[in-house]
Design an enzyme around this catalytic site. Sequence first.
Site, PDB file in Angstrom:
ATOM      1  N   ILE A   1      -4.238   7.299   8.649  1.00 36.47           N
ATOM      2  CA  ILE A   1      -3.148   6.727   7.953  1.00 36.47           C
ATOM      3  C   ILE A   1      -3.533   6.661   6.418  1.00 36.47           C
ATOM      4  CG2 ILE A   1      -1.853   4.668   7.702  1.00 36.47           C
ATOM      5  CD1 ILE A   1      -2.292   3.790  10.497  1.00 36.47           C
ATOM      6  N   ALA A   2      -2.341   7.253   5.867  1.00 32.64           N
ATOM      7  CA  ALA A   2      -2.666   7.528   4.307  1.00 32.64           C
ATOM      8  C   ALA A   2      -1.516   6.662   3.782  1.00 32.64           C
ATOM      9  CB  ALA A   2      -2.117   9.054   4.019  1.00 32.64           C
TER      10      ALA A   2
ATOM     11  N   ASP B   1       0.784  -1.449   0.043  1.00 39.32           N
ATOM     12  CA  ASP B   1       0.029  -0.020   0.004  1.00 39.32           C
ATOM     13  C   ASP B   1       0.769   1.244   0.109  1.00 39.32           C
ATOM     14  OD1 ASP B   1      -2.471   1.347  -0.124  1.00 39.32           O
ATOM     15  OD2 ASP B   1      -2.946   1.433   2.013  1.00 39.32           O
TER      16      ASP B   1
END
Length: 397
Positions: free
Chosen positions: A326-327, A288
Site C-alpha cells: 500500500i502506497a 496519508d
Amino acid sequence: MTQTEQIPAEAIIHNACILDGDRATFTEETADAWIAIADGTVAERGRGDGWKDRVASGRGEVIDAAGGYVAPAFVDIHCHGAGGASAEGGAEAIDAILDVHRAHGTGRLAMSFVSDTIEGLCRSLRAGAGLVHDRAMVMGLHAEGPFLSPDFRGAHAPEVLAPPTSEAVEAILEAADGTLAQITIAPELPGALDAIARFSAAGVRVAVGHTAADFELTAQAFDAGASILTHAFNAMPGIHHRAPGPVLAAAEAENVTVELINDGVHVVAPVARMLNELVPGRLALITDAMAATGLHDGSYHLGSLPVEVKDSVARLVTADGTQGAIAGSTLTMDAAVQRAVAEVGLSPFEAVRAASSVPLHAVGGAADADSLLAVGMPADLLILDQDMSIRGSRIGG
C-alpha cells in the site's frame, strides 16, 4: 445554505450542536447551541434563543444548521499530496494539494515528504519552509524518513534509507529552519535514540514508525522524547500475545498520540475500534494522502516509486508489474470522520476531536487545543449534517 457553501465572515449559526471543547465539560449532543462570527473570528457562543438578540441588531447572516453540527475545521498532520501533486513539487503543487483538502474540510495540515537522500530531503525542507510562512493552511513540515527500517519501509525507496547520524540530524534541522513539525524514525537504527532526543529538544515532534522495534525498544523511544505513533499497525509489527509490539507500547505511554488511516483498507473497522478503546482521547485521524487523492484510478508516483490506484486503493507497482505494498491513501479527512462515526463507533464529538484538537496538540499547534472555537479564535469551522457530511465551511477567510 446549499451544500458546502462558504460561510461568510459575519454570520450567526444556530440550531446546532457545537463539537468543540473538553470532553469533561461537553454538554450532550443536543442541537440548541449557536455561534456568532464577526470579522472572521468567533464573537459569541451560547445556547437557546440568545442568538435572536444578535439578529435584532442586524449583525450577520442567519444560518440554520437544521439540527446538525458545528465543528472546527479538520487538522491533518500526515499528508503527502492530492490533485495530482505531491509535497515535493513546490509552490504550485502545494496549492493544488491545499485546494483538494480544503474542499474536504481540512483547515490546517502538515506537508509530508517521503524518504529521500539527506541532500534531497534538505532541498525539499528549504522550499517547504518558505511555504509554511506564506500559507497559513500549512502548519509545518513532516519528514517521513529516511530514518526508516528497510524491512518495514512500505512505499519508501530502499536505496535512500539511512541511519540518523548527528550530521544528518543537524542538516535537517538547519534546512527546515524551525518549520519541521514532525519526523518519523525507526528507533532500532544506530543512533536513533540520540536523534530522537535531539529532535525533541529542538521542538520537533518525533514519531515512531516504519519500524521493526519491539515493545521494549519502542517504550525506550517514547522515554527518549518520541510522542507520536505513525499510522498504527501499518509498517510495524502487530500485536502478539508474547510480543505486544509498538502499538501496545504507545497505548501504555499516556503522552503518545496514535495516528490512524481510517479508510477501512489500512486498518479494518474491528481493529480500529480496538485501537480507539486502547488509546481513548489520543487517536489522531490522518489521511496519508498521496497525489491521486481527489482524482481517479490510474498511474501515479509516490516519491520516485510508481504507484497504481485501483478502486481508490494505491499500491506500489513491482518489477513484474503486479501491485505491491500500500502506497499512502486517497483518503480525505471528511471521509475519515464519517467512517469513524458510522463504522468505528466514535461519537460525533470524539470523531471531530480526533480530526482536529488531538492532532493539532500532537504537533504543538495550539496552547489550548481543546477549544478551537472559543470566543476570539479564528472562525475556521464546518457545518456538518447529522451523517457528518459537510454542508458548509469557512476555512482561512
